[in-house]
Design a protein around this motif. Structure first.
Motif, PDB file in Angstrom:
ATOM      1  N   PRO B 256       0.913  -1.292  -0.232  1.00 44.12           N
ATOM      2  CA  PRO B 256      -0.348  -0.211   0.023  1.00 44.12           C
ATOM      3  C   PRO B 256       0.946   1.348   0.102  1.00 44.12           C
ATOM      4  O   PRO B 256       1.978   1.259   0.783  1.00 44.12           O
ATOM      5  CB  PRO B 256      -0.918  -0.067   1.399  1.00 44.12           C
ATOM      6  CG  PRO B 256       0.029  -0.987   2.371  1.00 44.12           C
ATOM      7  CD  PRO B 256       0.875  -1.881   1.262  1.00 44.12           C
ATOM      8  N   ILE B 257       0.548   2.259  -0.832  1.00 48.02           N
ATOM      9  CA  ILE B 257       1.221   3.441  -0.873  1.00 48.02           C
ATOM     10  C   ILE B 257       0.199   4.593  -0.712  1.00 48.02           C
ATOM     11  O   ILE B 257       0.763   6.048  -0.748  1.00 48.02           O
ATOM     12  CB  ILE B 257       1.986   3.810  -2.032  1.00 48.02           C
ATOM     13  CG1 ILE B 257       1.110   3.803  -3.327  1.00 48.02           C
ATOM     14  CG2 ILE B 257       3.045   2.707  -2.167  1.00 48.02           C
ATOM     15  CD1 ILE B 257       1.777   4.254  -4.497  1.00 48.02           C
ATOM     16  N   GLY B 258      -1.046   4.347  -0.274  1.00 49.69           N
ATOM     17  CA  GLY B 258      -1.891   5.707  -0.185  1.00 49.69           C
ATOM     18  C   GLY B 258      -3.391   5.197  -0.221  1.00 49.69           C
ATOM     19  O   GLY B 258      -3.708   4.115   0.049  1.00 49.69           O
ATOM     20  N   ARG B 259      -4.415   6.264  -0.308  1.00 48.03           N
ATOM     21  CA  ARG B 259      -5.728   5.855  -0.303  1.00 48.03           C
ATOM     22  C   ARG B 259      -6.731   6.704  -1.124  1.00 48.03           C
ATOM     23  O   ARG B 259      -6.175   7.775  -1.707  1.00 48.03           O
ATOM     24  CB  ARG B 259      -6.252   5.891   1.204  1.00 48.03           C
ATOM     25  CG  ARG B 259      -5.970   7.296   1.894  1.00 48.03           C
ATOM     26  CD  ARG B 259      -6.147   7.579   3.384  1.00 48.03           C
ATOM     27  NE  ARG B 259      -6.187   8.908   3.603  1.00 48.03           N
ATOM     28  CZ  ARG B 259      -6.916   9.770   4.432  1.00 48.03           C
ATOM     29  NH1 ARG B 259      -8.072   8.782   4.952  1.00 48.03           N
ATOM     30  NH2 ARG B 259      -6.806  10.715   4.927  1.00 48.03           N
ATOM     31  N   VAL B 260      -7.763   6.194  -1.442  1.00 45.40           N
ATOM     32  CA  VAL B 260      -8.816   6.948  -2.330  1.00 45.40           C
ATOM     33  C   VAL B 260      -9.838   7.696  -1.523  1.00 45.40           C
ATOM     34  O   VAL B 260     -10.272   7.078  -0.400  1.00 45.40           O
ATOM     35  CB  VAL B 260      -9.721   5.787  -3.186  1.00 45.40           C
ATOM     36  CG1 VAL B 260     -10.499   6.680  -4.311  1.00 45.40           C
ATOM     37  CG2 VAL B 260      -8.529   5.236  -4.024  1.00 45.40           C
ATOM     38  N   LEU B 261     -10.041   8.910  -1.493  1.00 40.73           N
ATOM     39  CA  LEU B 261     -10.860   9.626  -0.899  1.00 40.73           C
ATOM     40  C   LEU B 261     -12.030  10.106  -1.812  1.00 40.73           C
ATOM     41  O   LEU B 261     -11.815  10.486  -2.896  1.00 40.73           O
ATOM     42  CB  LEU B 261     -10.377  10.924  -0.157  1.00 40.73           C
ATOM     43  CG  LEU B 261      -8.937  10.711   0.539  1.00 40.73           C
ATOM     44  CD1 LEU B 261      -8.406  12.017   0.833  1.00 40.73           C
ATOM     45  CD2 LEU B 261      -9.195   9.908   1.864  1.00 40.73           C
ATOM     46  N   GLY B 262     -13.108  10.514  -1.248  1.00 45.37           N
ATOM     47  CA  GLY B 262     -14.101  11.322  -1.995  1.00 45.37           C
ATOM     48  C   GLY B 262     -13.794  12.745  -2.355  1.00 45.37           C
ATOM     49  O   GLY B 262     -12.880  13.058  -1.634  1.00 45.37           O
ATOM     50  N   PRO B 263     -14.493  13.342  -3.438  1.00 49.76           N
ATOM     51  CA  PRO B 263     -13.908  14.768  -3.635  1.00 49.76           C
ATOM     52  C   PRO B 263     -14.740  15.579  -2.297  1.00 49.76           C
ATOM     53  O   PRO B 263     -15.584  14.947  -1.558  1.00 49.76           O
ATOM     54  CB  PRO B 263     -14.751  15.046  -4.756  1.00 49.76           C
ATOM     55  CG  PRO B 263     -15.980  13.919  -5.071  1.00 49.76           C
ATOM     56  CD  PRO B 263     -15.352  12.782  -4.319  1.00 49.76           C
ATOM     57  N   ALA B 264     -14.128  16.765  -2.248  1.00 50.46           N
ATOM     58  CA  ALA B 264     -14.442  17.594  -1.129  1.00 50.46           C
ATOM     59  C   ALA B 264     -16.010  17.872  -1.406  1.00 50.46           C
ATOM     60  O   ALA B 264     -16.657  18.032  -2.331  1.00 50.46           O
ATOM     61  CB  ALA B 264     -13.560  18.882  -1.192  1.00 50.46           C
ATOM     62  N   ASP B 265     -16.781  17.934  -0.197  1.00 51.62           N
ATOM     63  CA  ASP B 265     -18.236  18.395   0.102  1.00 51.62           C
ATOM     64  C   ASP B 265     -18.354  19.878   0.671  1.00 51.62           C
ATOM     65  O   ASP B 265     -17.872  19.797   1.847  1.00 51.62           O
ATOM     66  CB  ASP B 265     -18.774  17.035   0.809  1.00 51.62           C
ATOM     67  CG  ASP B 265     -20.279  17.542   1.071  1.00 51.62           C
ATOM     68  OD1 ASP B 265     -20.876  18.512   0.536  1.00 51.62           O
ATOM     69  OD2 ASP B 265     -20.815  16.683   1.586  1.00 51.62           O
ATOM     70  N   PRO B 266     -18.670  20.553   0.059  1.00 49.94           N
ATOM     71  CA  PRO B 266     -18.635  21.902   0.324  1.00 49.94           C
ATOM     72  C   PRO B 266     -19.466  21.885   1.725  1.00 49.94           C
ATOM     73  O   PRO B 266     -19.410  23.059   2.745  1.00 49.94           O
ATOM     74  CB  PRO B 266     -19.284  22.830  -0.850  1.00 49.94           C
ATOM     75  CG  PRO B 266     -19.800  21.782  -1.800  1.00 49.94           C
ATOM     76  CD  PRO B 266     -19.441  20.522  -1.327  1.00 49.94           C
ATOM     77  N   ASP B 267     -20.622  21.108   1.740  1.00 52.58           N
ATOM     78  CA  ASP B 267     -21.399  21.220   3.169  1.00 52.58           C
ATOM     79  C   ASP B 267     -20.619  20.380   4.369  1.00 52.58           C
ATOM     80  O   ASP B 267     -21.279  20.369   5.253  1.00 52.58           O
ATOM     81  CB  ASP B 267     -22.775  20.541   2.985  1.00 52.58           C
ATOM     82  CG  ASP B 267     -23.659  21.289   1.427  1.00 52.58           C
ATOM     83  OD1 ASP B 267     -23.459  22.561   1.660  1.00 52.58           O
ATOM     84  OD2 ASP B 267     -24.358  20.348   1.142  1.00 52.58           O
ATOM     85  N   ASP B 268     -19.562  19.751   3.967  1.00 52.27           N
ATOM     86  CA  ASP B 268     -19.062  19.303   5.264  1.00 52.27           C
ATOM     87  C   ASP B 268     -17.266  19.771   5.201  1.00 52.27           C
ATOM     88  O   ASP B 268     -16.418  18.918   4.604  1.00 52.27           O
ATOM     89  CB  ASP B 268     -18.762  17.798   4.798  1.00 52.27           C
ATOM     90  CG  ASP B 268     -18.115  16.975   5.935  1.00 52.27           C
ATOM     91  OD1 ASP B 268     -17.920  17.400   7.172  1.00 52.27           O
ATOM     92  OD2 ASP B 268     -17.936  15.872   5.908  1.00 52.27           O
ATOM     93  N   PRO B 269     -17.163  20.678   5.794  1.00 51.38           N
ATOM     94  CA  PRO B 269     -15.703  21.424   5.938  1.00 51.38           C
ATOM     95  C   PRO B 269     -14.685  20.472   6.638  1.00 51.38           C
ATOM     96  O   PRO B 269     -13.527  20.537   6.390  1.00 51.38           O
ATOM     97  CB  PRO B 269     -16.184  22.673   6.510  1.00 51.38           C
ATOM     98  CG  PRO B 269     -17.406  22.715   7.198  1.00 51.38           C
ATOM     99  CD  PRO B 269     -18.143  21.757   6.409  1.00 51.38           C
ATOM    100  N   ALA B 270     -15.260  19.558   7.231  1.00 52.86           N
ATOM    101  CA  ALA B 270     -14.523  18.754   8.249  1.00 52.86           C
ATOM    102  C   ALA B 270     -13.966  17.324   7.252  1.00 52.86           C
ATOM    103  O   ALA B 270     -13.136  16.626   7.650  1.00 52.86           O
ATOM    104  CB  ALA B 270     -15.099  18.344   9.337  1.00 52.86           C
ATOM    105  N   GLY B 271     -14.518  17.106   6.028  1.00 54.82           N
ATOM    106  CA  GLY B 271     -14.411  16.145   5.099  1.00 54.82           C
ATOM    107  C   GLY B 271     -13.122  16.065   4.567  1.00 54.82           C
ATOM    108  O   GLY B 271     -12.350  17.159   4.699  1.00 54.82           O
ATOM    109  N   PRO B 272     -12.888  15.421   3.598  1.00 55.49           N
ATOM    110  CA  PRO B 272     -11.837  15.294   2.766  1.00 55.49           C
ATOM    111  C   PRO B 272     -11.603  16.545   1.900  1.00 55.49           C
ATOM    112  O   PRO B 272     -12.554  17.220   1.375  1.00 55.49           O
ATOM    113  CB  PRO B 272     -11.819  14.093   1.816  1.00 55.49           C
ATOM    114  CG  PRO B 272     -13.441  13.761   2.061  1.00 55.49           C
ATOM    115  CD  PRO B 272     -13.835  14.329   3.124  1.00 55.49           C
ATOM    116  N   GLU B 273     -10.575  17.080   1.515  1.00 56.90           N
ATOM    117  CA  GLU B 273     -10.113  18.260   0.774  1.00 56.90           C
ATOM    118  C   GLU B 273     -10.096  17.773  -0.737  1.00 56.90           C
ATOM    119  O   GLU B 273      -9.570  16.673  -0.806  1.00 56.90           O
ATOM    120  CB  GLU B 273      -8.856  19.003   1.034  1.00 56.90           C
ATOM    121  CG  GLU B 273      -8.977  19.472   2.314  1.00 56.90           C
ATOM    122  CD  GLU B 273      -7.387  19.964   2.970  1.00 56.90           C
ATOM    123  OE1 GLU B 273      -6.668  20.439   2.123  1.00 56.90           O
ATOM    124  OE2 GLU B 273      -7.108  19.776   4.288  1.00 56.90           O
TER     125      GLU B 273
END
Lengths: 304, 304
Positions: B256-273
């Protein structure tokens, strides 16, 4: 001809192509500017069509339906967009004649314009028709035009730039549907005429271990507007020549031009002449310049 | 890896290749002397191996088993036989690493040495692994080497002509077996690293509509002998990078060298960037020269 299932070209590491029956046929050719085509004699669109045609003809000559084309294009940095667009349009439109599609490619910079074409085809469960299956007693049949491209090239070299023969040189029209049709009719061998009828029948005669006799008069009747020498030696029309067993029904557009004989039997002096691999030309219409050409010796072409 | 059924290359109009499960993958590349390879830096044999390797890597990156290669070779008339023989031997031997074979080709004369390679592969009934299937929560994994070819090229440019990194540039060693292994392990996306890890992960992130986060420290531990910039941006090792869903068992040689995140959610500022298609580099080992390079902006690479 009926369209095969549409191939998928997802722009991924590789394209996905369907092969409905467990095998496929594949062929590749590389074309070099000023050696295989000239952009002062042909438009980029016609060069694209011709590049596709010569590979698609190889596919149908196996009795298969073309499914996909891949293109490698090397071009000088100064190549105009009208050239690359014309090539791409020509490749796409010639594919569409057969139900195939361009599914992948690669474009790089180089000193010279070079087009590498790979074509795939689906034999749809039928064994591919090889060069090696011709049998004594078979009829030699032809589909499509022959010698027109060579006659057109001669005209272009002489400065003539219009007319049907010049058009035939710029953009050959292989008889695509005849390939699968001939396979279905039971063709024992097949090849597309790319090197010239005698040369390509020589490939069949050698691979099959037979003697092939071409009736120059039947050929003259088949293609009357073309000089005899071009009918026998001109390539690049990409017509199809095949051998059919006795009793086979000729598909539409296909006509007999000769027959397959066994090689000479030294114990049977009344039997057929010629060693296996020989191509003989018979009839009144054998051009004198062919008979004298040492280049044809290895094809065993002989008039009588 | 297990050998697929042997393809047939009968020297006919086209070769016959088996496709056991109704579809196949196919890819083409064109390589130009002094642009893609240099015969003063690499032997013809190594150039042949590399030309085959980069196409075979594209096939295994789809999760397929390579079956056949077709070669179009354009070379100047003065090309020595040792060059063409070396190329052919290299192409053949690299194919043999995967169970594939060279089944067809075309050789023509040209001003410049050009190699057009087409590779085919059999997905053996499994859906090809595309770039578009990465999902948030997946793990990013790597197989094979990364950055060694670029590091070796830098050494060659500096006049160093021996050593493991130079050897890696001359003859990459893609992790062929890992392609089908990763497909079997459930890979949701896969690509071979030919443009560089960040660039190729950018292709995956954009095709999948996700954010990909690379752990620079895990990558440093994976490939410690290579400068960080080459690990992140060097291509042509043709390692494989894939995404695996939670709970997947990592095949041998895969880390493993990384991970997949969802795109940023403007309604969830604590979510992934980050916007969909972004690749982020995290960890202590992000090279400063990467951060300042405007060329990487469109991949969204960002340290923290």
């Amino acid at each position: 001809m009926a369209a095969p299932p549409a191939p998928a070209g997802p722009g991924d590491d590789a394209a996905v192509v369907y092969a409905t029956s467990g095998s496929l046929v594949v062929t590749t050719d590389i074309l070099v500017e000023s050696r295989h085509f000239r952009l002062d004699w042909s438009s980029p669109y016609d060069v694209g069509r011709k590049a596709a045609a010569q590979n698609l003809a190889d596919v149908v000559a196996m009795g298969a339906w073309p499914t996909a084309l891949l293109i490698g294009l090397a071009c000088p940095p100064a190549t105009r967009l009208t050239v690359t667009d014309g090539l791409a349009d020509g490749l796409r439109d010639e594919c569409a004649e057969t139900g195939a599609a361009v599914v992948g490619g690669d474009v790089v910079s180089a000193d010279q314009l070079i087009i590498a074409v790979t074509a795939l085809g689906d034999p749809r469960g039928r064994a591919p028709v090889l060069r090696s299956g011709a049998r004594p007693g078979d009829t030699v049949v032809l589909a499509g035009t022959v010698g027109r491209s060579a006659a057109g090239l001669e005209l272009l070299r002489a400065g003539v730039t219009t007319g049907p023969l010049v058009a035939a040189h710029r953009r050959p029209t292989p008889p695509y549907a005849a390939g699968p049709d001939l396979a279905r009719a039971g063709a024992t061998s097949m090849i597309d005429v790319s090197d010239g009828l005698l040369a390509d029948l020589g490939h069949v005669a050698r691979a099959s271990g037979v003697v092939i006799e071409v009736d120059a008069d039947a050929l003259a009747a088949y293609e009357p507007a073309v000089p005899a020498i071009h009918r026998l030696t001109g390539g690049e029309d990409h017509g199809l020549v095949a051998t059919l067993p006795p009793g086979a029904v000729l598909p539409s557009g296909v006509r007999p031009i000769g027959r397959v004989l066994g090689p000479a039997d030294p114990d049977d002096p009344a039997g057929p002449e010629g060693a296996a691999g020989t191509v003989r030309v018979v009839g009144a219409d054998v051009p004198a310049d062919l008979l004298g050409q040492p280049g044809w010796d290895h094809f065993g072409a002989a008039g009588n």
